[in-house]
Design a protein around this motif. Structure first.
Motif, PDB file in Angstrom:
ATOM      1  N   ILE A 283       0.839  -1.202   0.000  1.00 23.70           N
ATOM      2  CA  ILE A 283       0.000   0.000   0.000  1.00 23.70           C
ATOM      3  C   ILE A 283       0.872   1.248   0.000  1.00 23.70           C
ATOM      4  O   ILE A 283       0.602   2.211  -0.729  1.00 23.70           O
ATOM      5  N   THR A 284       1.941   1.229   0.802  1.00 23.06           N
ATOM      6  CA  THR A 284       2.843   2.375   0.867  1.00 23.06           C
ATOM      7  C   THR A 284       3.444   2.684  -0.500  1.00 23.06           C
ATOM      8  O   THR A 284       3.505   3.850  -0.916  1.00 23.06           O
ATOM      9  N   ILE A 285       3.869   1.659  -1.223  1.00 23.95           N
ATOM     10  CA  ILE A 285       4.473   1.866  -2.538  1.00 23.95           C
ATOM     11  C   ILE A 285       3.451   2.395  -3.529  1.00 23.95           C
ATOM     12  O   ILE A 285       3.730   3.311  -4.315  1.00 23.95           O
ATOM     13  N   LYS A 286       2.236   1.854  -3.498  1.00 26.35           N
ATOM     14  CA  LYS A 286       1.190   2.341  -4.405  1.00 26.35           C
ATOM     15  C   LYS A 286       0.869   3.813  -4.139  1.00 26.35           C
ATOM     16  O   LYS A 286       0.707   4.603  -5.077  1.00 26.35           O
ATOM     17  N   MET A 287       0.803   4.186  -2.871  1.00 25.45           N
ATOM     18  CA  MET A 287       0.514   5.568  -2.522  1.00 25.45           C
ATOM     19  C   MET A 287       1.670   6.484  -2.907  1.00 25.45           C
ATOM     20  O   MET A 287       1.466   7.634  -3.321  1.00 25.45           O
ATOM     21  N   SER A 288       2.890   5.995  -2.799  1.00 23.94           N
ATOM     22  CA  SER A 288       4.060   6.796  -3.180  1.00 23.94           C
ATOM     23  C   SER A 288       4.075   7.052  -4.680  1.00 23.94           C
ATOM     24  O   SER A 288       4.423   8.151  -5.131  1.00 23.94           O
ATOM     25  N   LEU A 289       3.706   6.039  -5.465  1.00 22.23           N
ATOM     26  CA  LEU A 289       3.651   6.215  -6.916  1.00 22.23           C
ATOM     27  C   LEU A 289       2.556   7.200  -7.311  1.00 22.23           C
ATOM     28  O   LEU A 289       2.732   8.010  -8.224  1.00 22.23           O
ATOM     29  N   LEU A 290       1.422   7.145  -6.622  1.00 22.83           N
ATOM     30  CA  LEU A 290       0.351   8.109  -6.878  1.00 22.83           C
ATOM     31  C   LEU A 290       0.809   9.523  -6.511  1.00 22.83           C
ATOM     32  O   LEU A 290       0.498  10.489  -7.208  1.00 22.83           O
ATOM     33  N   ALA A 291       1.552   9.642  -5.403  1.00 23.68           N
ATOM     34  CA  ALA A 291       2.049  10.954  -4.979  1.00 23.68           C
ATOM     35  C   ALA A 291       2.986  11.537  -6.024  1.00 23.68           C
ATOM     36  O   ALA A 291       2.976  12.755  -6.270  1.00 23.68           O
ATOM     37  N   LYS A 292       3.785  10.683  -6.659  1.00 22.87           N
ATOM     38  CA  LYS A 292       4.679  11.161  -7.723  1.00 22.87           C
ATOM     39  C   LYS A 292       3.868  11.734  -8.877  1.00 22.87           C
ATOM     40  O   LYS A 292       4.179  12.798  -9.428  1.00 22.87           O
ATOM     41  N   ASP A 293       2.779  11.043  -9.250  1.00 23.48           N
ATOM     42  CA  ASP A 293       1.915  11.527 -10.334  1.00 23.48           C
ATOM     43  C   ASP A 293       1.274  12.868  -9.965  1.00 23.48           C
ATOM     44  O   ASP A 293       1.179  13.766 -10.807  1.00 23.48           O
ATOM     45  N   VAL A 294       0.832  12.986  -8.718  1.00 20.63           N
ATOM     46  CA  VAL A 294       0.206  14.233  -8.263  1.00 20.63           C
ATOM     47  C   VAL A 294       1.219  15.373  -8.285  1.00 20.63           C
ATOM     48  O   VAL A 294       0.899  16.502  -8.694  1.00 20.63           O
ATOM     49  N   PHE A 295       2.444  15.100  -7.862  1.00 20.28           N
ATOM     50  CA  PHE A 295       3.492  16.126  -7.861  1.00 20.28           C
ATOM     51  C   PHE A 295       3.767  16.626  -9.277  1.00 20.28           C
ATOM     52  O   PHE A 295       3.820  17.844  -9.513  1.00 20.28           O
ATOM     53  N   LEU A 296       3.953  15.710 -10.213  1.00 13.76           N
ATOM     54  CA  LEU A 296       4.246  16.101 -11.597  1.00 13.76           C
ATOM     55  C   LEU A 296       3.065  16.857 -12.215  1.00 13.76           C
ATOM     56  O   LEU A 296       3.252  17.826 -12.954  1.00 13.76           O
ATOM     57  N   TYR A 297       1.856  16.428 -11.881  1.00 14.60           N
ATOM     58  CA  TYR A 297       0.662  17.117 -12.371  1.00 14.60           C
ATOM     59  C   TYR A 297       0.599  18.529 -11.804  1.00 14.60           C
ATOM     60  O   TYR A 297       0.278  19.487 -12.514  1.00 14.60           O
ATOM     61  N   GLY A 298       0.929  18.682 -10.542  1.00 11.71           N
ATOM     62  CA  GLY A 298       0.937  20.003  -9.924  1.00 11.71           C
ATOM     63  C   GLY A 298       1.965  20.926 -10.554  1.00 11.71           C
ATOM     64  O   GLY A 298       1.699  22.120 -10.760  1.00 11.71           O
ATOM     65  N   GLN A 299       3.150  20.391 -10.861  1.00 10.95           N
ATOM     66  CA  GLN A 299       4.181  21.203 -11.504  1.00 10.95           C
ATOM     67  C   GLN A 299       3.730  21.690 -12.872  1.00 10.95           C
ATOM     68  O   GLN A 299       3.974  22.838 -13.263  1.00 10.95           O
TER      69      GLN A 299
END
Length: 334
Positions: free
Chosen positions: A291-307
């Motif tokens: 679960i931690t890894i899946k959430m971390s990968l989603l966080a990466k997508d959110v970060f790039l989308y925010g940028q």
């Protein structure tokens, strides 16, 4: 009279951010109040508008006394009260509740960066308002049957301790993974709930955006919200947990923008930041490593989308520059 310390850079920064967020919320409330046909909802939103307007004036007054220019923020030209209704079925209060969640986190950080009594008083007052409105919004949505409660569980009767690091291992090609604990379930439920509302919000924004790049950006955000919901739902299904999220609202077919593209983009960027912080918090407290890894990968997508969103805002002149520290090398080498 008590002598006040000069306002610090951190206080200027947090007040500046608060001013941006509050003026945005005032414009959103003005549109939702104009389109609402529910008196109870209008009362909740009207009460919040009055209290937030008071604190916006307080921040303006503080800036003026300190000799600082008042930020532009979001003004009357950023809302179109004549636009048709874009959302229906309680979305106004659903979204208001999410905004109050964002505010709770911001005030905690802002209070930690405040040193003057008058600045702390602003955040104390805003925190009181947020707590009150959040409770009113939650009760309203539950009474209307719009808000879905998290799943129930069998309550423990004994105290147990984890006896092996196998508790953290979620990658098991053969055999069952351990069941979700209550903390993990709560985090996943919140992720589904917030992304469901975000998906509806950005669908409406995509419908009425005129700028092609902005519209494409909103569509990309819609797909990202879907991806997050799908990831969380798959975790629940693997754990044999049934979760039924209500639609929360109806997005109408209107293509007339109720807000400026500057406001809509800022709103999405604000929620991106909230999602990134919330995702990091969730990953920290989830003890199953899959679960931690899946959430971390989603966080990466959110970060790039925010940028990407920040770049669009800057390229269109929609990103108001925060107060800057002195550029000493430039001053010295004038």
């Amino acid at each position: 009279m008590e002598k006040k310390n000069p306002i610090s850079a951190s206080e200027v920064g947090t007040l500046w951010l608060t001013y941006q967020e509050k003026t945005m919320i005032l414009r959103i409330l003005e549109y939702f109040m104009a389109k609402s046909d529910d008196q109870e909802a209008r009362n909740i939103m009207g009460g919040l508008w009055q209290e937030l307007h008071f604190f916006v004036i307080e921040i303006e007054s503080l800036f003026e006394k300190e000799g600082m220019v008042i930020p532009i923020g979001f003004r009357n030209e950023d809302v179109n009260l004549e636009a048709p209704k874009l959302y229906d079925n309680g979305f106004d209060i659903m979204f208001l509740r999410i905004l109050k969640e964002v505010s709770m986190g911001l005030y905690t950080i802002n209070m930690n960066m405040a040193y003057r009594k008058d600045v702390m008083a602003i955040y104390e007052g805003l925190t009181t308002v947020t707590d009150k409105i959040y409770k009113l919004a939650t009760v309203y949505l539950l009474n209307k049957g719009i808000l879905t409660l998290p799943p129930n569980m069998t309550l423990p009767k004994t105290n147990e301790f984890v006896k092996s690091d196998k508790y953290m291992k979620g990658f098991k090609p053969f055999g069952d993974k351990r069941s979700l604990n209550a903390i993990e379930l709560g985090i996943i439920h919140h992720g589904i709930e917030t992304n469901n509302i975000g998906m509806q919000l950005i669908t409406g924004f995509a419908q009425c955006a005129e700028n092609k790049k902005v519209r494409k950006y909103f569509v990309k955000g819609l797909e990202l919200a879907k991806k997050q919901i799908q990831t969380y739902e798959e975790i629940l299904l693997e754990a044999n947990i049934h979760f039924s999220a209500t639609s929360g609202s109806i997005v109408t077919t209107s293509k007339v923008a109720p807000f400026s593209e500057k406001l809509m983009m800022y709103c999405i960027c604000l929620l991106n930041g909230f999602g990134l912080v919330g995702g990091s918090f969730g990953a920290m407290f989830c003890l199953r490593n899959d679960i931690t890894i899946k959430m971390s990968l989603l966080a990466k997508d959110v970060f790039l989308y925010g940028q990407e969103g920040l770049e669009i805002m800057m390229n269109n002149g929609w990103f108001e520059e925060p107060p800057q520290m002195e550029d000493r090398p430039r001053i010295i080498n004038r």
